[in-house]
Design a protein around this motif. Structure first.
Motif, short mmCIF file in Angstrom:
data_model
loop_
_atom_site.label_atom_id
_atom_site.label_comp_id
_atom_site.label_asym_id
_atom_site.label_seq_id
_atom_site.Cartn_x
_atom_site.Cartn_y
_atom_site.Cartn_z
N THR A 183 9.18 -0.26 -5.43
CA THR A 183 9.49 1.01 -4.75
C THR A 183 8.99 0.91 -3.30
O THR A 183 8.07 0.15 -3.00
CB THR A 183 8.78 2.18 -5.45
N SER A 184 9.56 1.73 -2.42
CA SER A 184 9.20 1.63 -1.00
C SER A 184 7.83 2.25 -0.71
O SER A 184 7.18 1.85 0.23
CB SER A 184 10.20 2.37 -0.13
N HIS A 185 7.39 3.23 -1.48
CA HIS A 185 6.15 3.94 -1.14
C HIS A 185 5.05 3.73 -2.17
O HIS A 185 3.92 3.45 -1.81
CB HIS A 185 6.43 5.44 -1.00
N SER A 186 5.36 3.90 -3.43
CA SER A 186 4.32 3.79 -4.44
C SER A 186 3.95 2.32 -4.64
O SER A 186 4.80 1.49 -4.97
CB SER A 186 4.81 4.36 -5.78
N LEU A 381 -0.90 9.64 3.47
CA LEU A 381 0.55 9.63 3.22
C LEU A 381 1.23 8.62 4.14
O LEU A 381 2.16 7.91 3.72
CB LEU A 381 1.13 11.03 3.42
N GLU A 382 0.74 8.54 5.37
CA GLU A 382 1.35 7.58 6.31
C GLU A 382 1.13 6.16 5.83
O GLU A 382 1.99 5.30 6.00
CB GLU A 382 0.79 7.80 7.71
N GLN A 383 -0.05 5.92 5.21
CA GLN A 383 -0.28 4.57 4.69
C GLN A 383 0.73 4.20 3.59
O GLN A 383 1.05 3.04 3.40
CB GLN A 383 -1.70 4.45 4.16
N PHE A 384 1.20 5.22 2.88
CA PHE A 384 2.24 4.95 1.86
C PHE A 384 3.64 4.95 2.49
O PHE A 384 4.63 4.85 1.78
CB PHE A 384 2.20 6.02 0.76
N GLY A 385 3.69 5.14 3.81
CA GLY A 385 4.99 5.18 4.49
C GLY A 385 5.77 6.45 4.17
O GLY A 385 7.00 6.46 4.25
N ILE A 386 5.04 7.52 3.83
CA ILE A 386 5.73 8.76 3.46
C ILE A 386 5.80 9.69 4.68
O ILE A 386 4.80 9.94 5.34
CB ILE A 386 5.00 9.46 2.29
N LYS A 387 7.01 10.20 4.94
CA LYS A 387 7.19 11.22 5.98
C LYS A 387 6.98 12.58 5.32
O LYS A 387 7.33 12.75 4.13
CB LYS A 387 8.65 11.13 6.47
N TYR A 388 6.43 13.53 6.05
CA TYR A 388 6.10 14.82 5.43
C TYR A 388 6.20 15.94 6.45
O TYR A 388 6.26 15.69 7.66
CB TYR A 388 4.66 14.78 4.88
#
Ligand SMILES: C[S@@+](CC[C@H](N)C(=O)[O-])C[C@H]1O[C@@H](n2cnc3c(N)ncnc32)[C@H](O)[C@@H]1O
Length: 416
Positions: A183-186, A381-388
């Motif tokens: 997966t891209s984030h997890s 969240l940024e470390q997981f590459g997640i936009k929020y």
């Protein structure tokens, strides 16, 4: 072929009546490749419902037609506009499905006209992406337009199956399942390009090496640092996605609770399959539960309007109302204020929902602003590459190919 079409029609009729799919649906169509056309037809009709009705209504003098006829017209219109099947065949099959003789002519005439005219591009975005108008207007009142368009666009696309790897038993690198990738984030997730057999039959699933779970859900326990033997409560735990993940991450004293007895059974099966042992399994209403214990961490993955799950269950978009958002927010507030008493001083409450409303997210957690400190989880969240979208209390995930909208807020207890 014909009998599959009748099954699809009956399942859709049931779905429009009651809003829920029975297990019948999953056993009939879900993972069988040669039934892909029917799965696509059922989900297509549900996803494009608002758009299909807009087209159909433009050809109806009297828009009050029996639900069975509307279902057939939706099925026919979807196939004409979004599949390669020959139009004459679609029209014939749909007319054959009509039981009330007096409506055969109407179905024939409407579908023929739609076949001639083809796809019409609507101007309004709620129709273009087939969502209820009031809901899109409501989202516009508090979300940036790029978030809304992205969410609407993705809601028209099927969601690939994702799973969490049980890192207590195996490293993600060592999981070798065909048609799957990371997966891209997890950092513990895998995503399936396609699934060719019943997912419950995979050896990796039976052996407790993987658990099917949305990628967004996988992120929530990963935001928390668990210490060995600390006390953790998951107050709305069934079917156990996050609770089992917590025990895969650390040996904590985990209490799990859920109001639904039947759902607790599923949770128990999951713990057994994964060979994990919670300290207590409870079956209470979290709004009222009285516990004598105090916890270092309390997870409240509250009941919510679930708008973020529309890619799996498109019907959710048409079963909600602003009144319901208010009602759910009241329940959520009761749950968090009741459980606050059982949180140790400086302990963490992890609040999450799979929905996109202001009542259930920001307006629920901000009730705790005089009692707690809201952790700034943006870096994580940024470390997981997640936009929020950060609202000062918590984060709403931007959806993408595999990430569905999800809200999370982590609050440290300062006062009673
Ligand atoms: C979003 S689901 C939880 C999903 C779960 N945390 C997971 O990760 O698999 C919400 C759960 O809350 C439960 N629930 C609803 N109202 C509740 C209440 N008042 N007290 C306790 N549980 C409740 C539902 O039965 C449902 O299982």
């Amino acid at each position: 072929m014909k009998s599959d079409l009748i099954i699809a029609y009956r399942l859709l009729r049931k779905k429009f009546k009651s809003g829920i799919f029975s297990t019948e649906f999953y056993s009939a169509f879900s993972y069988v490749e040669e039934k892909a056309f029917f799965k696509n037809l059922i989900f297509g009709v549900l996803r494009y419902q608002d758009y299909l009705d807009w087209i159909i209504n433009s050809f109806l003098k009297n828009k009050e037609i029996p639900p069975s006829i509307r279902t057939i017209l939706r099925m026919g219109t979807f196939q004409i506009l979004f599949t390669n099947k020959p139009n004459y065949l679609i029209v014939n099959e749909m007319v054959d499905l009509v039981e009330k003789k007096s409506f055969k002519g109407l179905v024939n005439a409407v579908l023929r006209k739609i076949s001639k005219i083809g796809y019409i591009e609507p101007k309004e975005i709620h129709l273009k992406f087939s969502h209820p108008k009031w809901l899109v207007e409501y989202w516009k009142s508090f979300l940036p337009i790029d978030y809304i368009i992205k969410m609407l666009e993705l809601n028209q696309k099927p969601l690939k199956t994702t799973a969490r790897v049980n890192i207590k038993k195996i490293e993600r690198d060592n999981i070798k399942i065909s048609n799957s990738s990371f997966t891209s984030h997890s950092p513990v997730g895998i995503v399936f390009e396609k699934i060719e057999k019943n997912p419950w039959e995979f050896e990796e699933y039976k052996k407790g090496l993987i658990t099917y779970q949305s990628e967004s859900s996988q992120i929530i326990p990963l935001l928390v640092d668990f210490k060995k033997d600390e006390y953790v409560l998951d107050a709305c735990a069934a079917p156990g996605g996050k609770a089992t993940h917590i025990l895969e991450l650390q040996d904590v004293n985990l209490y799990v609770n859920d109001i639904e007895k039947e759902r607790i059974k599923i949770l128990e099966e999951q713990f057994k399959r994964l060979n994990l042992k919670p300290k207590k399994i409870l079956n209470y209403d979290a709004q009222k539960i009285k516990l004598n214990d105090f916890f270092d961490k309390i997870f409240v993955d509250v009941p919510c309007s679930s708008l973020g799950t529309a890619r799996r269950n498109p019907e959710v978009l048409r079963r909600q109302s602003k009144e319901n958002f208010q009602k759910l927010s009241k329940i959520q507030q009761k749950i968090i204020s009741n459980l606050w008493k059982n949180l140790k001083k400086h302990g963490l409450m992890v609040y999450s929902t799979c929905t996109v409303t202001i009542e259930e997210n920001k307006n629920t957690v901000n009730q705790l602003k005089s009692l707690g400190e809201f952790l700034d989880i943006r870096n994580q969240l940024e470390q997981f590459g997640i936009k929020y979208i950060w609202d000062g209390y918590g984060a709403l995930f931007y959806p993408d190919e595999t990430l569905t909208p999800f809200y999370v807020s982590i609050i440290r207890k300062i006062k009673e």
